[in-house]
Scaffold this motif. Structure first.
Motif, PDB file in Angstrom:
ATOM      1  N   GLN A   1       1.623   0.970  19.406  1.00  0.00           N
ATOM      2  CA  GLN A   1       1.356  -0.310  18.860  1.00  0.00           C
ATOM      3  C   GLN A   1       2.425  -0.446  17.622  1.00  0.00           C
TER       4      GLN A   1
ATOM      5  N   PRO B   1       0.968  -1.386   0.055  1.00  0.00           N
ATOM      6  CA  PRO B   1       0.092   0.107  -0.011  1.00  0.00           C
ATOM      7  C   PRO B   1       0.994   1.232  -0.066  1.00  0.00           C
TER       8      PRO B   1
ATOM      9  N   TYR C   1      -3.490  -5.719   7.689  1.00  0.00           N
ATOM     10  CA  TYR C   1      -2.211  -5.868   6.354  1.00  0.00           C
ATOM     11  C   TYR C   1      -1.551  -4.479   6.196  1.00  0.00           C
ATOM     12  N   ASP C   2      -2.487  -3.562   6.280  1.00  0.00           N
ATOM     13  CA  ASP C   2      -1.683  -2.191   6.020  1.00  0.00           C
ATOM     14  C   ASP C   2      -1.058  -1.612   7.179  1.00  0.00           C
ATOM     15  N   SER C   3      -0.180  -2.218   7.889  1.00  0.00           N
ATOM     16  CA  SER C   3       0.043  -1.701   9.274  1.00  0.00           C
ATOM     17  C   SER C   3       1.532  -2.159   9.130  1.00  0.00           C
TER      18      SER C   3
ATOM     19  N   GLU D   1     -10.054   2.020   7.369  1.00  0.00           N
ATOM     20  CA  GLU D   1      -9.156   2.982   7.499  1.00  0.00           C
ATOM     21  C   GLU D   1      -8.502   3.215   5.985  1.00  0.00           C
ATOM     22  N   ALA D   2      -8.600   2.588   5.101  1.00  0.00           N
ATOM     23  CA  ALA D   2      -8.080   2.686   3.731  1.00  0.00           C
ATOM     24  C   ALA D   2      -9.160   3.580   2.890  1.00  0.00           C
TER      25      ALA D   2
ATOM     26  N   ALA E   1      -1.027   4.626  -1.042  1.00  0.00           N
ATOM     27  CA  ALA E   1      -1.710   5.804  -0.497  1.00  0.00           C
ATOM     28  C   ALA E   1      -1.749   6.195   0.894  1.00  0.00           C
ATOM     29  N   GLN E   2      -2.412   7.085   1.207  1.00  0.00           N
ATOM     30  CA  GLN E   2      -2.516   7.562   2.659  1.00  0.00           C
ATOM     31  C   GLN E   2      -3.940   7.028   3.053  1.00  0.00           C
ATOM     32  N   LYS E   3      -4.172   6.740   4.360  1.00  0.00           N
ATOM     33  CA  LYS E   3      -5.254   6.248   4.936  1.00  0.00           C
ATOM     34  C   LYS E   3      -6.511   7.296   4.612  1.00  0.00           C
ATOM     35  N   ALA E   4      -7.674   7.011   4.996  1.00  0.00           N
ATOM     36  CA  ALA E   4      -8.769   7.847   4.871  1.00  0.00           C
ATOM     37  C   ALA E   4      -8.629   8.948   6.136  1.00  0.00           C
ATOM     38  N   SER E   5      -9.342  10.032   5.581  1.00  0.00           N
ATOM     39  CA  SER E   5      -9.307  10.995   7.013  1.00  0.00           C
ATOM     40  C   SER E   5     -10.575  10.804   7.749  1.00  0.00           C
ATOM     41  N   ARG E   6     -10.423  11.099   9.140  1.00  0.00           N
ATOM     42  CA  ARG E   6     -11.622  10.745   9.770  1.00  0.00           C
ATOM     43  C   ARG E   6     -12.469  12.361  10.126  1.00  0.00           C
ATOM     44  N   PRO E   7     -13.638  12.322  10.278  1.00  0.00           N
ATOM     45  CA  PRO E   7     -14.260  13.559  10.511  1.00  0.00           C
ATOM     46  C   PRO E   7     -14.010  14.244  11.812  1.00  0.00           C
TER      47      PRO E   7
ATOM     48  N   GLN F   1      -4.238  -4.432  15.382  1.00  0.00           N
ATOM     49  CA  GLN F   1      -3.070  -4.700  15.858  1.00  0.00           C
ATOM     50  C   GLN F   1      -2.835  -6.164  15.669  1.00  0.00           C
TER      51      GLN F   1
ATOM     52  N   ARG G   1      -3.716   9.651   7.715  1.00  0.00           N
ATOM     53  CA  ARG G   1      -2.041   8.912   8.204  1.00  0.00           C
ATOM     54  C   ARG G   1      -1.494   8.179   7.071  1.00  0.00           C
TER      55      ARG G   1
ATOM     56  N   GLU H   1     -19.046   8.758  10.660  1.00  0.00           N
ATOM     57  CA  GLU H   1     -19.290  10.173  10.525  1.00  0.00           C
ATOM     58  C   GLU H   1     -20.162  10.378  11.905  1.00  0.00           C
TER      59      GLU H   1
ATOM     60  N   GLN I   1     -12.091  17.547   7.741  1.00  0.00           N
ATOM     61  CA  GLN I   1     -11.592  16.250   8.248  1.00  0.00           C
ATOM     62  C   GLN I   1     -10.276  16.443   9.009  1.00  0.00           C
ATOM     63  N   LYS I   2      -9.983  15.365   9.455  1.00  0.00           N
ATOM     64  CA  LYS I   2      -8.515  15.270  10.090  1.00  0.00           C
ATOM     65  C   LYS I   2      -7.807  15.009   9.079  1.00  0.00           C
TER      66      LYS I   2
ATOM     67  N   GLN J   1      -0.057   4.792   4.917  1.00  0.00           N
ATOM     68  CA  GLN J   1      -0.415   3.656   4.819  1.00  0.00           C
ATOM     69  C   GLN J   1       1.262   2.779   4.945  1.00  0.00           C
ATOM     70  N   LYS J   2       1.247   2.002   5.528  1.00  0.00           N
ATOM     71  CA  LYS J   2       2.276   1.058   5.936  1.00  0.00           C
ATOM     72  C   LYS J   2       2.083  -0.498   5.879  1.00  0.00           C
TER      73      LYS J   2
ATOM     74  N   GLY K   1       1.882  -1.644  14.764  1.00  0.00           N
ATOM     75  CA  GLY K   1       1.481  -1.274  13.565  1.00  0.00           C
ATOM     76  C   GLY K   1       1.843   0.106  13.093  1.00  0.00           C
TER      77      GLY K   1
END
Lengths: 514, 514
Positions: B221, A29, A356-358, A156-157, A31-37, A352, B36, A201, B32-33, B38-39, B223
């Motif tokens: 963590q 992976p 996979y993307d960690s 997260e993605a 890309a960046q993870k999705a952002s949170r509200p 944890q 992060r 959301e 949005q925040k 991806q790793k 991850g």
């Protein structure tokens, strides 16, 4: 298009472009993870509402949105039905349901599918809902099945955007901190939906035990929780076991478990610091018990045992045979009690455990794991989702995650179920690819994946009954009756995602049987 | 431009547009925040490196980037200096330092500023570094000071992007799980940098105690952790107290503490479920002790006590006077031991404790809190950052967060320090606005914010010495010598952020004294 296992995968489903499975660790992976509200609240603001309807109103839930639930009450869950009934009463339509898993108790959902309240499901469908979807195909889009880690990854993605997360919480405070191990009806950890609470959301904690601030441990944090609803009942903790928790009494299955534990002993992994996953099926439980006995005999102290937590694992902890239990879910009340009492029985979230993307999963630290299968094939591919009659009846659980991680993944299966063969030429559905399966243990002998020549040699040196998988299959086939072969239609009713978000297989509609 | 307190704020600093403070709860975040990175990692990959240099190399740290650290070792921290020395040896320049706080032990940093290794600092500067920056102004951009919650918010909001987080971890495993409460040199919780570990491009755990997998509790963590480095020393736990931990013996200060506890008793908040923050200054500690004694006398059981954890709070927990302690940091070894042993002594991260951009902070549940000040003014504004000589010598800590949240925020101050006045017409620097300060307790009486008429009435009814703040000031002024007034230059050397990311004040370079 065909994926790396030769399974036919549609290029696209609706607006979603599918990525074909390329290998257990082929995806990197970037890309960046999705952002949170962003959210806020002022001191003194009240977050407690008096009904699920009120919460639906407050969250702005509307047609076409996605709602999520956790499955920690397993077959004792009462919230999914309550919430969907409320949605139906309020005239909501076209919802996407994103549970961590559905169980037979959720059969009433079928009516909501028929009435158009729910038109899409992404999540494990254990039992009647799966069968209905397999035969009826009434959903607007194929179901998507993901592993525990795969689901966390998908949120997260940004693959799945949750509009409203409904979280059944055995204990919560008026600010929205919540946990699953205390309260009137504890169900064990509820961290399966921690990622939902963070990314949704709106997050609604539904509890039957509102306690003074603060409720802890903080499996769900106040900062993520928009509303709290107090109801009479959220689940029946007596039902969390779902019938998975009896150590098998079948002589055949006990033999398999014994062989599996002997394989572990012969593998070279059973030394101080040994880490293992127990599993909750009858054979896995017995194998876990036998391994514990071996450890005691050898004077070995393991590192961690990984749950689902059971009385068996708690006993192993209390005997000092492992330093710690890491648990994402509890399968009996002894495990829940231990989570409350034992500082070395630790809650672990699926991020944890298996994402996979960690930068690391707990499953990657496993030496050995016992897992089940509905079918295995000569390439060591494993099916846990469908039966040989083609019907989608089970979720993935942590199967892919654990198999990918453990140094020695042991599939424990009888060669026959009733008179149906379990070893087949090619599994009906691939859940987990053969490349991450090391050993298949049956009552007729032990088959070792050719990739693991070293294990084979050790087993032979220990005098274990190592055989070729095709030989075992051949022998078993003499006793089977031909399975009722499904006739599949063209329609894809479910996608089986690999834990990295690629598609490892599809499940097609069953239109009849040969 | 002027902010809501009439303080002059630049519109822009470098490329950053500043938002002026508009009121304690005037901001409603809508964006949005930040997302992060991806790793991933494959099973069996090694993450353990043998030196900080190797980690710097592996992370790709380069000129102009941002590195972060936590301050849980307080004045005993050894990592910041080690890491910056390594950066200097490797020829790195123009780094932005983003610590949670700096202490006198970090004085060697001054050389790195002079040499251009570090050109920007965002974080609390306690002591010599603050004084150097105040006078020297050698940084390329103003420092930015944030509260505990404000820093967490800034990372989540994307205001600060961390390239490499270096995390001093008293205990870690080879996969990067880490905690601060176990190991050879425990320092207490290290969750101040949990947000760094999650959001940084690369996270490096530096430990002097690498233990077999898994290290738990999972404050950090696996991850999130890219690399683990093992070194000989990361910090001296004997120094975490930083001299803040002796209950005052000064009769004047004991009188203030006694008055503060009497104010709490009279407030009406001291009933079952009472929640309070202790604080770690000499007066706050004494006030906490007296409140504990009041609770015992009245037979009250509180809800939670909030740390920094101290032996005093642990005693209060063990006496059953509160149900639970919530702790973000430990100020002595008794607190650390209790965090390991007591299930009701719970680690709380600053996101939960104090993040404005969240659906609730633990500080919002406080009934009473005791906080200090270097200065207060007639508008009840509080300064904790600068002294009246204009020098930037202290961080914000949780001052803004706690004051915003507590129903009754009590500032405990002597009216004189040496012969310098503490109550002034207008504070040198506003850290926390008067609108969230309820009571100021001095040895000459108790002043109540006019916004809290109800409290004033209760105090009067209880016979407490309620006085106007300006009267107290006037009385004290008779005994003071005129303070050495600073002459400020135009250059802004630091921004004081309010916890919502707006700028509540600036600190200007001191170019001399009157």
């Amino acid at each position: 298009m065909k994926n790396a296992l030769g399974r036919e995968i549609p290029e696209q489903i609706g607006e979603r472009e599918l990525r074909p499975f390329k290998g257990a660790f082929a995806t990197t992976p970037t890309a960046q993870k999705a952002s949170r509200p962003q959210k806020t609240v002022k001191p003194g603001e009240n977050k407690v509402l008096s009904s699920i309807e009120e919460a639906i109103e407050a969250t702005g839930l509307s047609d076409g949105m996605t709602i999520s639930f956790h499955h920690s009450f397993r077959n004792g869950d009462l919230l999914v039905n309550q919430a969907l009934d409320a949605c139906a009463r309020m005239g909501l339509k076209d919802l996407r349901l994103f549970p961590t898993a559905l169980f037979p108790v959720h059969e009433p959902l079928i009516e909501h599918i028929k009435n158009g309240v729910v038109t899409r499901i992404e999540g494990s469908m254990n039992g009647p809902v799966g069968a209905f979807v397999s035969q009826g195909g009434k959903l607007k889009a194929p179901g998507v099945l993901r592993s525990h880690g795969g689901r966390w990854r998908a949120v997260e993605a940004g693959d799945v955007k949750i509009d409203v997360a409904f979280i059944a919480a055995p204990q919560a405070d008026p600010y929205g901190n919540a946990n699953g191990i205390k309260g009137k009806t504890p169900c064990g950890p509820i961290t399966f939906c921690t990622v939902d609470a963070m990314y949704a959301e709106k997050t609604v904690v539904v509890t039957n035990d509102l306690v003074p601030y603060p409720a802890y441990p903080f499996e769900i944090q106040q900062g993520w929780t928009d509303y709290i609803v107090v109801v009479n009942e959220i689940g029946d903790p007596e039902s969390i076991a779902s019938g998975t928790l009896m150590i098998t009494r079948s002589p055949t299955r006990l033999k398999i478990a014994r062989l599996a534990s002997e394989a572990v002993r012969a593998s070279g992994y059973l030394v101080d610091g040994f880490n293992f996953q127990g599993g909750a099926g009858g054979i896995s439980l017995a194998a876990t018990k036998f391994v514990g006995e071996e450890m005691a005999k050898l004077g070995i102290v393991g590192g961690f045992a990984m749950g689902g937590g059971t009385r068996l694992l708690v006993d192993i902890l209390h005997q000092g045979l492992v330093r710690v239990i890491l648990d994402g879910q509890a399968f009996d009340t002894a495990a829940i009690e231990s989570l409350r009492e034992d500082q070395n029985h630790v809650i672990m979230d699926p991020g944890q455990y298996a994402n996979y993307d960690s930068r690391g999963c707990s499953t990657y630290m496993l030496d050995a794991a016992f897992l089940g299968a509905t079918e295995v094939d000569l390439d060591f591919n494993v099916n846990v989702n469908t039966h040989s009659d083609g019907q989608l009846l089970h979720g993935i659980g942590g199967h892919q995650d654990v198999a990918s991680g453990a140094k020695m993944t042991v599939i424990t299966i009888p060669t026959l179920r009733g008179r149906l063969p379990v070893i087949v030429d090619s599994v009906t559905t691939v859940t987990t690819p053969g490349e991450v399966i090391d050993v298949i243990v049956t009552e007729r002998g032990i088959a070792v994946n050719p990739r693991r020549e070293n294990l084979k040699e050790r087993f032979l040196a220990a005098g274990l009954p190592v055989r070729e998988l095709k030989e075992i299959k051949k022998e078993a086939n003499r006793l089977t009756r031909p399975p009722r072969k499904p006739i599949f239609g063209d329609e894809v009713i479910a996608l089986i995602e690999w834990r990295d978000g690629t598609v490892i297989d599809t499940v097609r509609k069953v239109i009849g049987w040969e």
